[in-house]
Motif scaffolding. Structure first.
Motif, PDB file in Angstrom:
ATOM      1  N   TRP A  59     -13.086  78.671  41.550  1.00  0.00           N
ATOM      2  CA  TRP A  59     -11.643  78.925  41.477  1.00  0.00           C
ATOM      3  C   TRP A  59     -11.162  78.881  40.026  1.00  0.00           C
ATOM      4  O   TRP A  59     -10.297  79.653  39.620  1.00  0.00           O
ATOM      5  CB  TRP A  59     -10.885  77.888  42.305  1.00  0.00           C
ATOM      6  CG  TRP A  59     -10.969  78.144  43.781  1.00  0.00           C
ATOM      7  CD1 TRP A  59     -11.525  79.219  44.406  1.00  0.00           C
ATOM      8  CD2 TRP A  59     -10.466  77.293  44.816  1.00  0.00           C
ATOM      9  NE1 TRP A  59     -11.416  79.097  45.761  1.00  0.00           N
ATOM     10  CE2 TRP A  59     -10.768  77.926  46.056  1.00  0.00           C
ATOM     11  CE3 TRP A  59      -9.815  76.072  44.840  1.00  0.00           C
ATOM     12  CZ2 TRP A  59     -10.431  77.360  47.275  1.00  0.00           C
ATOM     13  CZ3 TRP A  59      -9.474  75.502  46.053  1.00  0.00           C
ATOM     14  CH2 TRP A  59      -9.777  76.139  47.260  1.00  0.00           C
ATOM     15  N   PHE A  60     -11.690  77.945  39.255  1.00  0.00           N
ATOM     16  CA  PHE A  60     -11.275  77.816  37.852  1.00  0.00           C
ATOM     17  C   PHE A  60     -11.641  79.067  37.062  1.00  0.00           C
ATOM     18  O   PHE A  60     -10.865  79.541  36.228  1.00  0.00           O
ATOM     19  CB  PHE A  60     -11.943  76.595  37.228  1.00  0.00           C
ATOM     20  CG  PHE A  60     -11.604  76.410  35.775  1.00  0.00           C
ATOM     21  CD1 PHE A  60     -10.363  75.932  35.382  1.00  0.00           C
ATOM     22  CD2 PHE A  60     -12.534  76.725  34.789  1.00  0.00           C
ATOM     23  CE1 PHE A  60     -10.054  75.766  34.044  1.00  0.00           C
ATOM     24  CE2 PHE A  60     -12.238  76.562  33.456  1.00  0.00           C
ATOM     25  CZ  PHE A  60     -10.986  76.086  33.078  1.00  0.00           C
ATOM     26  N   LEU A  67      -3.889  78.206  41.061  1.00  0.00           N
ATOM     27  CA  LEU A  67      -5.197  78.119  41.705  1.00  0.00           C
ATOM     28  C   LEU A  67      -6.285  77.717  40.700  1.00  0.00           C
ATOM     29  O   LEU A  67      -7.226  77.006  41.044  1.00  0.00           O
ATOM     30  CB  LEU A  67      -5.557  79.444  42.369  1.00  0.00           C
ATOM     31  CG  LEU A  67      -6.662  79.392  43.430  1.00  0.00           C
ATOM     32  CD1 LEU A  67      -6.350  78.330  44.489  1.00  0.00           C
ATOM     33  CD2 LEU A  67      -6.858  80.747  44.092  1.00  0.00           C
ATOM     34  N   ARG A  68      -6.146  78.159  39.443  1.00  0.00           N
ATOM     35  CA  ARG A  68      -7.089  77.716  38.408  1.00  0.00           C
ATOM     36  C   ARG A  68      -6.946  76.220  38.172  1.00  0.00           C
ATOM     37  O   ARG A  68      -7.944  75.504  38.047  1.00  0.00           O
ATOM     38  CB  ARG A  68      -6.852  78.482  37.116  1.00  0.00           C
ATOM     39  CG  ARG A  68      -7.612  77.915  35.926  1.00  0.00           C
ATOM     40  CD  ARG A  68      -7.560  78.806  34.711  1.00  0.00           C
ATOM     41  NE  ARG A  68      -8.494  79.927  34.857  1.00  0.00           N
ATOM     42  CZ  ARG A  68      -8.717  80.830  33.900  1.00  0.00           C
ATOM     43  NH1 ARG A  68      -8.062  80.762  32.765  1.00  0.00           N
ATOM     44  NH2 ARG A  68      -9.594  81.806  34.093  1.00  0.00           N
ATOM     45  N   LEU A  69      -5.707  75.736  38.126  1.00  0.00           N
ATOM     46  CA  LEU A  69      -5.482  74.302  37.938  1.00  0.00           C
ATOM     47  C   LEU A  69      -6.034  73.516  39.116  1.00  0.00           C
ATOM     48  O   LEU A  69      -6.677  72.468  38.936  1.00  0.00           O
ATOM     49  CB  LEU A  69      -3.982  74.038  37.777  1.00  0.00           C
ATOM     50  CG  LEU A  69      -3.562  72.564  37.630  1.00  0.00           C
ATOM     51  CD1 LEU A  69      -4.220  71.946  36.396  1.00  0.00           C
ATOM     52  CD2 LEU A  69      -2.047  72.445  37.543  1.00  0.00           C
ATOM     53  N   PRO A 291     -11.136  86.191  35.554  1.00  0.00           N
ATOM     54  CA  PRO A 291     -10.525  86.399  36.881  1.00  0.00           C
ATOM     55  C   PRO A 291     -10.479  87.853  37.302  1.00  0.00           C
ATOM     56  O   PRO A 291     -10.849  88.202  38.428  1.00  0.00           O
ATOM     57  CB  PRO A 291      -9.120  85.800  36.708  1.00  0.00           C
ATOM     58  CG  PRO A 291      -9.292  84.754  35.656  1.00  0.00           C
ATOM     59  CD  PRO A 291     -10.290  85.337  34.697  1.00  0.00           C
ATOM     60  N   ASP A 292     -10.021  88.747  36.411  1.00  0.00           N
ATOM     61  CA  ASP A 292      -9.956  90.165  36.757  1.00  0.00           C
ATOM     62  C   ASP A 292     -11.347  90.728  37.025  1.00  0.00           C
ATOM     63  O   ASP A 292     -11.555  91.512  37.953  1.00  0.00           O
ATOM     64  CB  ASP A 292      -9.307  90.961  35.620  1.00  0.00           C
ATOM     65  CG  ASP A 292      -7.808  90.701  35.534  1.00  0.00           C
ATOM     66  OD1 ASP A 292      -7.211  90.364  36.579  1.00  0.00           O
ATOM     67  OD2 ASP A 292      -7.246  90.811  34.433  1.00  0.00           O
ATOM     68  N   LEU A 293     -12.286  90.313  36.202  1.00  0.00           N
ATOM     69  CA  LEU A 293     -13.619  90.892  36.303  1.00  0.00           C
ATOM     70  C   LEU A 293     -14.366  90.404  37.535  1.00  0.00           C
ATOM     71  O   LEU A 293     -14.992  91.179  38.254  1.00  0.00           O
ATOM     72  CB  LEU A 293     -14.413  90.568  35.039  1.00  0.00           C
ATOM     73  CG  LEU A 293     -13.773  91.050  33.726  1.00  0.00           C
ATOM     74  CD1 LEU A 293     -14.572  90.561  32.539  1.00  0.00           C
ATOM     75  CD2 LEU A 293     -13.691  92.568  33.720  1.00  0.00           C
TER      76      LEU A 293
END
Length: 448
Positions: A59-60, A67-69, A291-293
């Motif tokens: 998730w990070f 959601l990353r946090l 994240p995008d990739l």
């Protein structure tokens, strides 16, 4: 018959493998003694905590914002909670003993796999080399944060009889053409003090004319120098090869007609390198782009054919000049290639479809289903969304190449001159394969 000791390394490896299995079994037994009064729940909680921590890491990396946090918190909180449960449940002593036994099992297993005659890896051997009469070195003063000036490489090279061509950082210079001109003027050795991308371009000219090539570790990471056993802390020691050197014959990679000495990357990593801010803030750029990739946003997946074996829809694909010893994408240790003259490309492909597979990759490493590890003579890469151009990172340099992109290897094409007195290579940690350990412990035929 000798079964252990320095006189029989294979016999010693066999006993180490048996000790590894015994220690692992003992660790399980110690844990099982705690399975009373809720011990089973605590054990299950430990396994769940490991999985949740891996999910948190995914998730990070694959999301932004809350959601990353949450992923960062989960990655830290899960193991802390498990440790708390062990203390509250009164099984912390068992856990510590089991952990110590497991550590002993891992140590014995890795030692067994490192023994001569077990891993099948032999170090590269140098051959005596004559002192060059007209060596020419191309130096990039900006490379490695100014190592050329900091270590006085120009002066030290000239003291050893070399002619130095100093690149102008303000100009876009064709270093391959500089090297060809030096050959036409009588150079009997070509060398580079700069990054791996520049090394590869000049190395191709040296290979074309069958001239020795000198690597000066003045780049930032110096992966090629690392696997040649050169001193990366003091690049000036590489110049000792001009007066007291030996020659290694190594392979040279080719991607779409362009040479490479280390790796060609496609997919996630190649797209990260394409970002203009990558060179100034590598870690931050990668973290912002992942994240995008990873979720298939701006990064196309790639298909590959590896000596006839298809690899479809890979998120990341790395093709290397000879395979890496431990192809673990989550390892923090520097990747190492035991040999550079094996005549094969290494191929690592990653295809992760969500948090579950990411957790498996984090827990199982090289044994995960989402990780494909192969060797090949030829690799052809295409974009799974069509015939459009591919983002490619060649020795860390960002390029865009038309599909299909073909990677091949020229075995032992490059004559590398290295100092006779150099740090050398440290045998890399072998991949931990418990099936291999079991075979080594009980089946003599598995040793070769």
């Amino acid at each position: 018959m000798t079964v252990s000791g320095s006189g029989d390394p294979v016999g010693a490896a066999r006993w180490l493998a048996r000790c590894a299995l015994l220690a692992a079994l003992a660790a399980v037994v110690v844990l099982l003694t705690a399975l009373g009064g809720g011990g089973v729940l605590i054990l299950v909680a430990g396994l769940a905590g490991l999985a949740l921590s891996a999910v948190g890491v995914w998730w990070f990396l694959a999301h932004r914002g809350p959601l990353r946090l949450l992923g960062a918190l989960l990655a830290v909180a899960a193991p802390v909670t498990v440790l708390t449960l062990y203390v509250v449940g009164g099984v912390w002593v068992n856990a510590l003993v089991a952990l110590a036994l497991w550590g002993a099992a891992l140590s014995c297993a890795r030692s067994a796999l490192r023994r001569p005659g077990v891993d099948g890896t032999r170090p590269m051997r140098g051959a005596p080399a004559a002192r060059p009469a007209k060596p020419v070195l191309i130096m990039n003063p900006k490379s490695g944060g100014g190592k050329v000036e900091r270590f006085g490489l120009v002066e030290r090279a000239e003291e050893r009889g070399a002619r130095v061509i100093l690149l102008d950082p303000s100009e876009d210079t064709d270093v391959a053409e500089l090297a060809r001109r030096a050959v036409a003027e009588g150079a009997d050795l070509l060398g580079v003090a700069g990054g791996d991308g520049t090394q590869a371009l000049v190395a191709a000219v040296a290979a074309e004319h069958d001239l020795p090539f000198l690597v000066v570790s003045a780049g930032t990471r110096n992966h090629f120098a690392l696997d040649l056993g050169l001193d990366r802390a003091d690049p000036s020691t590489c110049l000792n090869a001009l007066t007291d050197g030996e020659e290694l014959r190594v392979d040279l990679g080719t991607v779409a007609g362009r040479p490479f000495v280390n790796t060609v990357s496609f997919g996630v990593y190649a797209d990260v390198v394409q970002h203009p801010e990558y060179r100034d803030a590598k870690a931050g750029t990668a973290l912002d782009a992942l994240p995008d990739l990873l979720q298939g946003g701006e990064g196309d997946r790639v298909d590959a054919t590896v000596d006839g074996t298809p690899l479809d829809a890979q998120q990341a694909l790395l093709v290397s000049n000879n395979p890496y010893a431990t192809p673990d994408p989550l390892s923090t240790a520097p990747a190492r290639r035991p040999r550079l003259d094996g005549g094969e490309l290494g191929v690592i492909g990653i295809r992760v479809e969500g948090a579950v597979q990411a957790a498996e990759l984090a827990v199982r490493g090289t044994q995960a289903a989402g990780l494909n590890v192969l060797t090949a003579r030829r690799v052809e890469v295409t974009c799974d969304s069509g015939d459009g151009p591919l983002s490619v990172a060649v020795d860390g340099e960002a390029l865009t190449l038309p599909a299909p992109v073909v990677c091949t290897l020229r075995p032992r094409a490059l004559r590398v001159l290295v100092p006779r007195d150099r740090p050398g290579t440290t045998p890399p940690k072998p991949p931990l394969d418990w099936r291999r350990i079991t075979e080594l412990a009980f089946h003599r035929s598995s040793v070769h």
